[in-house]
Every structure is written in structure tokens, then in C-alpha cells.
Design an enzyme around this catalytic site. Sequence first.
Site: not given
Ligand code: FUB
Length: 613
Positions: A48, A222, A341, A343
Site C-alpha cells: 500500500d 474497489e 546511512e 540502510e
Molecule cells: O493492505 C490491506 C488492504 O489491502 C488495503 O487497505 C487495501 O487497499 C488492499 O491493498
Amino acid sequence: MKLASALLRSARTRRRLAWLVAPLMLVTFFAAPAKADNPIVQHIYTADPAPLVHNGRVYVYTGRDEDGSTYFTMNEWRVFSSTDMSNWTDHGVPMNLGTFAWADANAWAGHVIERNGQFYWYVPVRQRSNGQMVIGVGVSSSPTGPFRDALGRPLLGNGEIDPHAFIDDNGQAYLYWGNPNLWYVRLNPDMISYSGGLTQIPLTTAGFGTRTGNPSRPTLYEEGPWVYKRNGTYYNIFAAECCGEFIAYSTAPGPTGPWTYRGTVMPRQGASFTNHPGIIDYAGSSYFFYHNGALPGGGGFTRSVAVERFSYNADGSIPVMNMTTAGPPQVGTLNPYVTQEAETINWGNGIETEASSEGGMNVGFIENGDWIRVRGVAFGTGASSFTARVASGSGGGNIELRLDSATGPLVGTCAVAGTGGWQNWTNTTCNVSGATGTRDLYLRFTGGSGYLFNINNWRFTAGSGSGGNLLTNGNIESGTTGWSVFGSGTLSANTSVVRGGTRSLLHTGRTGSWNGPSQDMTSRLTNGRTYTTTLWVRSQSGTPSVRPTLAVTANGTTNYVQLTPAATVNANGWTQLTGTATVSWSGTLSNARFYVETAAGTDSLYIDDVSFQ
Ligand code: FUB
């Protein structure tokens, strides 16, 4: 066992994941192109992505899928940043479920936006009291946190997820979210309250496309809305038609619609049944962030963030993009002569990161054969030594410095001794020979069994005689030391607009195009030598054409040597100038001055990480 060790991201992780990864997959993954830059993080699963550009740096806020998850088991959020879209710095865990005392699960897809110097992180989480998904908001004065709960309660909640904030040109802010519906509220200027009610955006097929076979969800929308404005058009990029999802988009003449469906951004592909979009412009290019299941053990609940560079079509439409392992080209190069860094990583093999007692993160849990690749390191005419900040609660080991691949030319080996603790930090230094030009650097770790040592940061020292930065305080970390004004104006060390480290050099009050920050090079030049110049420049406003110049005066004649091609810079980000030039003169050299000028105009300039060697 060592093959798995070489492939899986961490000592801890790999034990838990080894059983998940079929041998064929291991071989396939290892055979991936040496230039693979996607996914952008290899030592944990990330999901995400929510990118943010701030002060010339790209920050990517992500969720974290726990190893071996069989659901969206997510307890914390992470942030990574980059100035070159290739090497990403791990900033750790700036916010987690514990930040919100009233939440008990589901640290899902959030979004960060800056307003008036504060960073607001809107996240969906499960409310302990009733098990409902709600939207919380964290706040911090730093893009890397730590973030605190801004309200001590949810901002709002209706059981739906995936918030995204947008501030329109007139200052009105909106928060969008929703699955299965699409909602917005008008945020107040404080960004932690809103006016008016929760409003549903009509999900029409004209606005969001047509889904077949699912009467309860007649459109493609969605989840995961990402709203922004470009050239007067409002874009909404979203995850479409679970499952698997693809990425689609709609446009509108205003922030609340009416929306028109425009088609696919990224087809459904890869091993994750969800996808999640984020779009930014950075350093003159546009970038699309998403997630997939491309790491070993990856899938729908063990995802990884990746990025592609793209160009809008002439009509403003977004081209269809596929997932790649190559990712975008590097923007500029990485300067090894300032502290980096550990990392900051292009590709990590077998390592993990953890919070460091010295602040930030360190690389840890290093075992024999693990390595880190750092992309596009500009050694110039050569480095003479390497220093790393290390700690070891065991007997230590070695850091091999290799170029081009993990088995490429060895240019130095630094021994790391035990320091009596994994956070007992000390410096180790070793000689370096043969590190020239711009190369991929591999830090390869060797030693006995078990964990060897940790690394907090490193830097190279430029060679003397045959190379080395001839400028004093080229990284500006010592303020204005060594620099003077050529012509008119004022130099100051700036701490809010920096390219690397903590300071840049700002020249204001220029009255001529040739005025600029400068250094006297009279005693530092060799007649007939070719010099490599790199620097980063940014304007305070305006888009001047900038060039570094060497004014060389010998026998009463001044010649002006242009050290790199001129480049147009702007106020939105840093532009790197790189070039080589041969400097020669006839007779007796009486004066040589390095300075940064513009082709025309008197715009104020920032410069940072300047090297002439
Ligand atoms: O990562 C958890 C859920 O899955 C997210 O809120 C959605 O967008 C999907 O990626």
C-alpha cells in the site's frame, strides 16, 4: 541453505520463510536481472505505497505485511525515502497500532500529506470497542515521524477503508476513502476535523467503468482512491475489480466530480490479488507506485512495493504500465564522500534493519555472505579510504568493498572487531584502491558463523594527489566555510532545503548572472589535468540555466572553462550537474576561481554536495 540465505531477506525472516520457497522459485529469483531495482525494499514485506515529495526527497509510506501472513495481518507502518529513485533509506517504524490506543488491528492503507509544516497520516484501523474499520490520523512535524495520535479517537468511521487526502489550489482539503463505496469529506484547515457530512461519490458506470457478474458492485471501483490535480484536471487512480485487482483511473473537472472513467493504468498481474496506487512527480518525471508479490514467499498477504517511471500522453491520459523488475532509472548519482546511512540500499541480500542507539536505523543481523548493493556511486577520480560505523556483540568479520557485482573487483576490505555489544559503536577504516568512476558498490560481509556485526553508516575519503574533492566543505555540512561570493549577494547555510546531510548553501541577492558561490582554486590546480565536477542545484524561484565555471587567469588573460553542461533548474527539486573538463593555461597562473553562475537572471540559488576533483 546458503542459497536460501542469499535470496531471502533476513536471517530471522528466512528461517520462517524457507519452507515457503520452492527451489525452482529460488533459482528463478536469483536469476533475475542484475539491474533489478523492484521491489524497492527486500528485507521486509511492504504494501500500500503512499509517496510524498518533500524538500527534494521522495518519501514512501507503506504498510508492512507480517512474514508468513495468511490474512492482511498488519501491525505497523513504515517509511522509506530516496533522492535518486534507486537507493532507498529505511526510516523504520514511525507509527504503529500502538499509536492509536483505541485500535486493535489492521494497520492498512494510509496516506500522508503535509500542511503548514505538519505531516498528517490518515490510516484505516480496526476500532477495539466495536470491531469496525475507522479512519485515524497521526501527526508529526517530521516526514519520518514519530507520529502521534492527533485526536485520541477516530477522525471518522463508517466501516470503510483506504483514506487519501488532497488539498486543492484554493486551500480546501478533502479526504477520500472507501470500499465498497467511495466517500469524501471536506477537511478543515487544521486537517484533523471536517465540515459537512460524509458524502458518497455516485459510483456510476460512466464514472468508474462497468463490472460484470457482480450486481452488488456494478462499477470497477474497489478501493484505494488516489486523487490529485494536473493541468486543471482532477485524477482519481484506484484499485479496480477485486480479485485480482487492476489499477484504473477516472478524471473530473472538479474534486468531487462528475467523474469519467478513463481506463487501465496497470493490468492485473503478479502474485498479489490486490494492488494499490500512488502517483507523484519528482525531478522532472512522473512515477507510479504499486505493490505486488514479487519477493520470495510473496503473495496476496506478503506484498512488496515497486515503482515505475512514466510520461503522461499529450492529452493528459496515463499510459498503461506493466510491472517490471528493472524499475526507474537512477536520478543522478550517490556521493560516497559524504556520510551515507548503511540502510540506504538499492538491493539488500540477507540483511535486516533495526532502530539504532545512535538514532535512525542500522543494518543488522548480518551473516557471512550477505551483501548490500548501492546503485550509481560517483567515485570520480578515486577514493583512498573507507570508514564505517560498526558494532559487534560477537567476534566481528569483514566488509568487502566490491564494484559491479557481489563477486566483482575488490577495492578494499575493512576488518570489524568485536565491540562488546550490538549497539557499542566504533569506526573502522581501511585503504581503498581502484574505486573510480560511477559504479555500483557492493558491501559484502564475510566472517564466521552466526551474526557478525552491525553497520550504522559509512563514507569514503577521496584520494589525494590523483583525485579527491579539491573544494573545501563541498557537502556544505560546515556551513559557509570555504565559500565566498563571486560578485554580489549573501551566502548562508540553509537547513530546510537540503539535498544531502543537514545543510545546503543559499546565495541570495545576486545582481548579475555571473554572481555565484565560489572558491579560490589558484593553488589547487594542475595544468592540463581533466577534472570531474558534480553538484546539485535548486532555485529559490524561477527556472534559470545554471553552470559551474572555472575562471582561469594566466599572463593577464582570463579563460572561462565550463565545467559541466548547463542545466535548467527549478524550485521544486534538486538538479544534478555532472561533467568533465580539461583545465590548462599558458604562462603563469595568477588566479583560478570555481563558481556557480546562471546563463541569465539573478535567481537565488541553493547548491549542495559539490565536488571538483
Ligand atoms: O493492505 C490491506 C488492504 O489491502 C488495503 O487497505 C487495501 O487497499 C488492499 O491493498
